[in-house]
Design an enzyme around this catalytic site. Structure first.
Site, PDB file in Angstrom:
ATOM      1  CB  CYS A 218      -1.098  -0.154   1.479  1.00  0.00           C
ATOM      2  SG  CYS A 218      -0.070   0.222   3.365  1.00  0.00           S
TER       3      CYS A 218
ATOM      4  CG  HIS B 254       4.180  -6.408  11.146  1.00  0.00           C
ATOM      5  ND1 HIS B 254       3.090  -6.146  12.107  1.00  0.00           N
ATOM      6  CD2 HIS B 254       4.953  -5.903  11.972  1.00  0.00           C
ATOM      7  CE1 HIS B 254       3.057  -5.830  13.033  1.00  0.00           C
ATOM      8  NE2 HIS B 254       4.891  -6.077  12.955  1.00  0.00           N
TER       9      HIS B 254
ATOM     10  CG  HIS C 230       3.404  -1.282  12.584  1.00  0.00           C
ATOM     11  ND1 HIS C 230       4.872  -1.476  12.130  1.00  0.00           N
ATOM     12  CD2 HIS C 230       2.894  -1.754  11.254  1.00  0.00           C
ATOM     13  CE1 HIS C 230       4.534  -1.922  11.583  1.00  0.00           C
ATOM     14  NE2 HIS C 230       3.604  -2.532  11.534  1.00  0.00           N
TER      15      HIS C 230
ATOM     16  CB  CYS D 213       1.429   4.294   7.687  1.00  0.00           C
ATOM     17  SG  CYS D 213      -0.763   4.892   6.247  1.00  0.00           S
TER      18      CYS D 213
ATOM     19  CG  HIS E 206      -1.279  -4.808  15.177  1.00  0.00           C
ATOM     20  ND1 HIS E 206      -0.495  -3.166  15.128  1.00  0.00           N
ATOM     21  CD2 HIS E 206      -1.583  -5.450  14.299  1.00  0.00           C
ATOM     22  CE1 HIS E 206      -0.194  -3.281  13.633  1.00  0.00           C
ATOM     23  NE2 HIS E 206      -0.122  -4.293  13.278  1.00  0.00           N
TER      24      HIS E 206
ATOM     25  CD  GLU F 231      -3.054   1.437  13.023  1.00  0.00           C
ATOM     26  OE1 GLU F 231      -3.808   1.349  13.068  1.00  0.00           O
ATOM     27  OE2 GLU F 231      -2.591  -0.086  12.087  1.00  0.00           O
TER      28      GLU F 231
ATOM     29  CB  SER G  80       1.142  -9.530   7.400  1.00  0.00           C
ATOM     30  OG  SER G  80       0.556  -8.682   7.722  1.00  0.00           O
TER      31      SER G  80
ATOM     32  CG  ASN H 143      -2.089  -6.270   5.986  1.00  0.00           C
ATOM     33  OD1 ASN H 143      -1.878  -6.791   4.783  1.00  0.00           O
ATOM     34  ND2 ASN H 143      -1.087  -5.670   6.550  1.00  0.00           N
TER      35      ASN H 143
END
Length: 303
Positions: free
Chosen positions: A12, A42, A75, A97, A125, A127, A220, A222
């Protein structure tokens, strides 16, 4: 055999930005040691490649050395970590990000307006840890429906934010449950465009194939969610780091194969998988499964 490769897939805009940030830092500071706080993204292939070039990934911020370059991962980090690092004698580069930074600003706005905050996502996580660390008052992490059931009675203003890489169905379920318990809660899903596009593309593709292969690392978020979306539709669905993990018996009775990759998985891993399958099945036809075009790009941080 027919092989369909999902579009969009893979990196992304936030991941591309983070990886390019490290690349530029390596070129710009050849004489300095480069540290990255958390894995930049990740994916094991990305991390191994950077380690081979001398980049050091750390989980303990006190391990960073003076006079070095420190890069924050995509993250994001807590306010405490950021303040600590800014007091050190080093070059700091923030590769968070921009969509995660947007969630940080959202949390801080809610806090300033007097809201108690619910943060939906995986409590372990990076994030989520960084997002919660942007608040000075009470914030509750809710990872599953039981966490919502166990929340205390909250009489003040209540708001929620979400992790950016969650499964869409899970996010919707969690938000609806929160609204059932707290009808006056405010907020919206922060699941990012790339996460949504990849999950919706995989959902559409999984309906058309006998086997789904998702390329991505197990750490990861996602990538795991793409696997979960696939497995609910396609009886055979597997998450693999690379083509070496493919098992021959997966292809028994299979005529149509779907492939996608997580937002942190390099395209080379997908192409390696396609090449592997074409060698194994010489008559296989490969085509793109076009779902949605992405044109998002982010400016690089100051390096």
């Amino acid at each position: 055999m027919q092989i369909f490769v999902a579009c969009p897939r893979g990196f992304c805009a936030g991941v591309e930005r983070a990886i390019e940030t490290v690349e530029i830092a390596i070129r710009r500071y050849p004489e300095k040691k480069i540290f990255v706080y958390h894995e930049i993204v990740h994916n094991s292939r990305v991390i191994q490649d950077f380690k081979a070039r001398g980049v050091d990934f750390i989980e303990d911020i006190t391990k960073v050395e003076p006079k070095s370059v420190l890069i924050f991962s995509a993250h994001g980090v807590s306010e405490e970590i950021e303040k600590y690092v800014k007091s050190l004698d080093l070059v700091l580069v923030d590769a968070t990000c921009p969509l995660v930074s947007k969630i940080h600003r959202e949390v801080q706005r809610f806090e300033k307006e007097g809201f108690i905050i619910l943060v939906i996502g995986n409590r372990n996580h990076a994030e989520i840890i960084g997002t919660v660390g942007r608040t000075k008052t009470q914030a509750y992490i809710v990872q599953d429906p039981e966490d919502i059931d166990n929340l205390p009675s909250i009489t003040g203003k209540l708001a929620y934010v979400t992790q950016s890489t969650l499964a869409l169905e899970y996010t919707s379920t969690m938000i609806n449950k929160i609204k059932e318990k707290f009808p006056n809660v405010v907020g919206r899903s922060d699941v990012c465009y790339a996460t949504q596009n990849r999950q919706e593309a995989v959902k559409a593709l999984a309906k058309e194939v006998d086997l789904m292969l998702i390329v991505g690392s197990t750490n990861s978020s996602n990538s795991r969610n793409l696997m979960q979306v696939s497995s609910k539709i396609c009886q055979k669905a597997f998450l693999i780091d690379n083509y070496n993990e493919v098992e021959p018996d997966w292809f028994e009775g299979v005529d149509r194969v779907g492939i996608s990759s997580g937002a942190s998985a390099p395209e080379i891993l997908v192409q390696d998988l396609v090449s592997f399958l074409k060698k194994r099945f010489p008559s296989a036809e490969v085509s793109d499964f076009k779902f949605k075009e992405e044109k998002v790009q982010f400016k690089l941080p100051i390096i």
